[in-house]
Design a protein around this motif. Structure first.
Motif, mmCIF file in Angstrom:
data_model
loop_
_atom_site.group_PDB
_atom_site.id
_atom_site.type_symbol
_atom_site.label_atom_id
_atom_site.label_comp_id
_atom_site.label_asym_id
_atom_site.label_seq_id
_atom_site.Cartn_x
_atom_site.Cartn_y
_atom_site.Cartn_z
ATOM 1 N N ALA A 152 -27.498 -42.812 -20.364
ATOM 2 C CA ALA A 152 -25.959 -43.359 -20.454
ATOM 3 C C ALA A 152 -25.655 -42.206 -19.375
ATOM 4 O O ALA A 152 -24.582 -43.169 -19.183
ATOM 5 C CB ALA A 152 -25.955 -42.139 -21.768
ATOM 6 N N GLN A 201 -25.999 -45.404 -16.650
ATOM 7 C CA GLN A 201 -24.980 -46.280 -17.483
ATOM 8 C C GLN A 201 -23.876 -46.058 -16.737
ATOM 9 O O GLN A 201 -22.901 -46.567 -16.566
ATOM 10 C CB GLN A 201 -25.410 -46.213 -19.268
ATOM 11 C CG GLN A 201 -27.112 -47.199 -18.465
ATOM 12 C CD GLN A 201 -27.811 -46.598 -20.204
ATOM 13 O OE1 GLN A 201 -27.125 -46.185 -21.066
ATOM 14 N NE2 GLN A 201 -28.434 -48.103 -20.539
ATOM 15 N N LYS A 232 -19.123 -46.845 -19.988
ATOM 16 C CA LYS A 232 -20.336 -47.138 -21.551
ATOM 17 C C LYS A 232 -21.486 -46.569 -21.601
ATOM 18 O O LYS A 232 -21.904 -47.187 -20.440
ATOM 19 C CB LYS A 232 -19.855 -47.869 -23.015
ATOM 20 C CG LYS A 232 -18.622 -48.488 -23.265
ATOM 21 C CD LYS A 232 -18.175 -49.290 -24.223
ATOM 22 C CE LYS A 232 -17.660 -49.365 -24.730
ATOM 23 N NZ LYS A 232 -16.309 -49.723 -23.941
ATOM 24 N N GLY A 233 -21.742 -46.034 -22.224
ATOM 25 C CA GLY A 233 -23.952 -46.314 -21.907
ATOM 26 C C GLY A 233 -24.209 -46.452 -23.281
ATOM 27 O O GLY A 233 -23.437 -46.458 -24.582
ATOM 28 N N ASP A 234 -25.735 -45.821 -23.662
ATOM 29 C CA ASP A 234 -26.516 -46.217 -24.811
ATOM 30 C C ASP A 234 -25.589 -45.236 -25.890
ATOM 31 O O ASP A 234 -25.679 -45.694 -27.432
ATOM 32 C CB ASP A 234 -28.107 -45.940 -24.921
ATOM 33 C CG ASP A 234 -29.237 -46.818 -23.631
ATOM 34 O OD1 ASP A 234 -28.142 -48.169 -23.747
ATOM 35 O OD2 ASP A 234 -30.018 -47.088 -23.516
ATOM 36 N N THR A 235 -24.921 -44.034 -25.541
ATOM 37 C CA THR A 235 -24.865 -42.812 -26.869
ATOM 38 C C THR A 235 -23.460 -43.416 -26.793
ATOM 39 O O THR A 235 -22.406 -42.694 -27.701
ATOM 40 C CB THR A 235 -24.437 -41.285 -25.928
ATOM 41 O OG1 THR A 235 -24.566 -41.460 -24.631
ATOM 42 C CG2 THR A 235 -26.416 -41.341 -25.975
#
Length: 440
Positions: free
Chosen positions: A76, A79, A95-98
């Motif tokens: 994250a 990213q 943004k990231g996965d989290t």
């Protein structure tokens, strides 16, 4: 060429000199008393520090090589900074996965460097070794603080290094950003102790720009500024801290100032109940209720106000005695700083497992500032470690953690006035410095 008799006498004289030196060395260092001093004497803490730093290097390499890496936030992070690398300066779009990016600009710049060093975040093993370096640097900075302040006995360094799997995991198996911020924080504290206030403010502000929890030290640091620098000097240091934040955040502020301020300095952020370490015993509806958060904030402010007067007295004494160059004087600076952070941790809305490093390295110092027996101090330290290693947290573990925090804060409050031992040690060290200057 010297006659054989003279050469023999010269060799005999050299052998006798070597024997005398060996005997002197043996009498001074190879004794039971000196061995005890290595364990209990704070003035010899540096010996244990060097040995443990070397040992920690091998331990961390072993951990990296033998224990599997666990992915939590690293991808994250990569990213989020990749968005900036690709030209996005609007914080609302990073943004990231989290989830969205929630850290200030210093985090972006530092992790962008890591992004490139680790082949766009793909070389996890290299990232682990970088964090191993961060861990060792942090330990060295902490050990220097403890060695200079002469507060804790050397054997406590073993507890810092060898008793916490959780802390080793946070650094080299999880790659969180918290350890990076803490490294810059301890660097700033070392600089403040040496009187480098401007450079210390730069490092402190950069630590804040990586993660906001560093602001928990700010109330005590503000008192230190006022006591040591006066009003004008305080305004100068605050300008440096604020100015660095503006400079670092400038590209994001120009793109979308509101998104940057809300995203990176969001004081109203609501944490997930499932990850809380400290409030598990509460019903979830109370945990997420705004009134609960406001209550914690008010209690935090009230406790800071209660401690403000003794802290300011400490800081004024520190400002007066710091020019003497006596290391033990730093105790007057460190205790308010570490206590302010502990109070912030104790009244945090939610503590996640990586937050342990926020105050882990300061716990021995805080416990040795209480009037408790050594065994009670060690028990408190052990219970805190147990709570942070209980996953998932339970009613009991979160309640015990609060009890431990409460005991430490109460103990520090009871001993909020400088002890007679500290005053005596300061006088002794002042006398030693005066004698050294007189000899020169």
């Amino acid at each position: 060429m010297a006659p054989p008799g003279k050469r023999h006498r010269a060799q005999s004289t050299k052998i006798q000199v070597i024997k005398r030196r060996l005997a002197k060395f043996q009498a001074k260092y190879l004794t039971t008393d000196f061995a005890k001093r290595l364990v209990f004497d704070p003035s010899l803490l540096w010996v244990s520090a060097i040995l443990l730093l070397v040992g920690e290097l091998f331990v961390n390499v072993l951990v990296i090589q033998r224990i599997p890496y666990t992915e939590i936030d690293w991808i994250a992070y990569m990213q989020e900074v990749e968005g900036v690398v690709n030209g996005t300066w609007d914080y609302s779009k990073l943004k990231g996965d989290t989830g969205p990016l929630v850290y200030p600009a210093g985090f972006v710049y530092l992790f962008t460097i890591l992004y490139y060093l680790t082949n766009y975040g793909k070389n996890i093993r290299l990232a682990q070794y970088i964090f191993c370096g961060i861990y060792l640097i942090t330990l060295a900075l902490v050990f220097r603080i403890y060695s200079k302040s002469r507060k804790i006995p050397p054997y406590m360094l073993i507890f810092i290094c060898c008793t916490s799997y959780r802390v080793h995991s946070i650094y080299v198996l999880r790659l969180f950003n918290d350890p990076v911020a803490i490294m810059f924080l301890f660097c700033s504290i070392n600089l403040f102790m040496e009187g480098y206030w401007t450079l210390g403010s730069v490092f402190y502000s950069f630590a804040v720009s990586i993660k906001m929890n560093i602001l928990l030290f700010a109330p005590a640091l503000l008192l230190a500024y006022i006591a040591s620098q006066g009003i004008y000097g305080t305004l100068k240091q605050l300008t440096i801290c604020a100015g660095l934040q503006i400079v670092l955040g400038a590209p994001f502020l120009l793109a979308n100032p509101l998104a940057y301020l809300i995203g990176s300095f969001n004081l109203g952020r609501v944490f997930l109940f499932e990850w809380t370490v400290n409030w598990r015993f509460l019903p979830e509806e109370i945990f997420i209720h705004p009134g609960f958060h406001i209550t914690l904030l008010l209690l935090h402010v009230v406790l800071l106000a209660i401690f403000a007067k003794p802290w300011f007295r400490y800081m004024k004494s520190f400002a007066k005695l710091q020019p003497t160059g006596v290391g033990i004087v730093s105790q007057l600076f460190l205790l308010p700083l570490f206590t302010a952070n502990l109070i912030g941790v104790a009244f945090s809305r939610s503590l996640h497992y990586q937050f342990y490093v926020w105050y882990f390295h300061t716990l021995p110092y805080l416990l040795w500032s209480t009037p408790y027996s050594i065994w009670l101090r060690l028990c408190i330290l052990g219970f805190i470690e147990m709570c942070w290693n209980t996953f998932p947290s339970t009613y009991a573990s979160s309640a015990i953690l609060h009890v431990c925090h409460f005991l430490i804060i109460c103990g520090i409050f009871w001993r909020r006035h400088p002890t007679k031992d500290l005053k005596i040690d300061i006088k002794k060290d002042n006398l030693k410095c005066a004698l050294v200057r007189a000899k020169k």
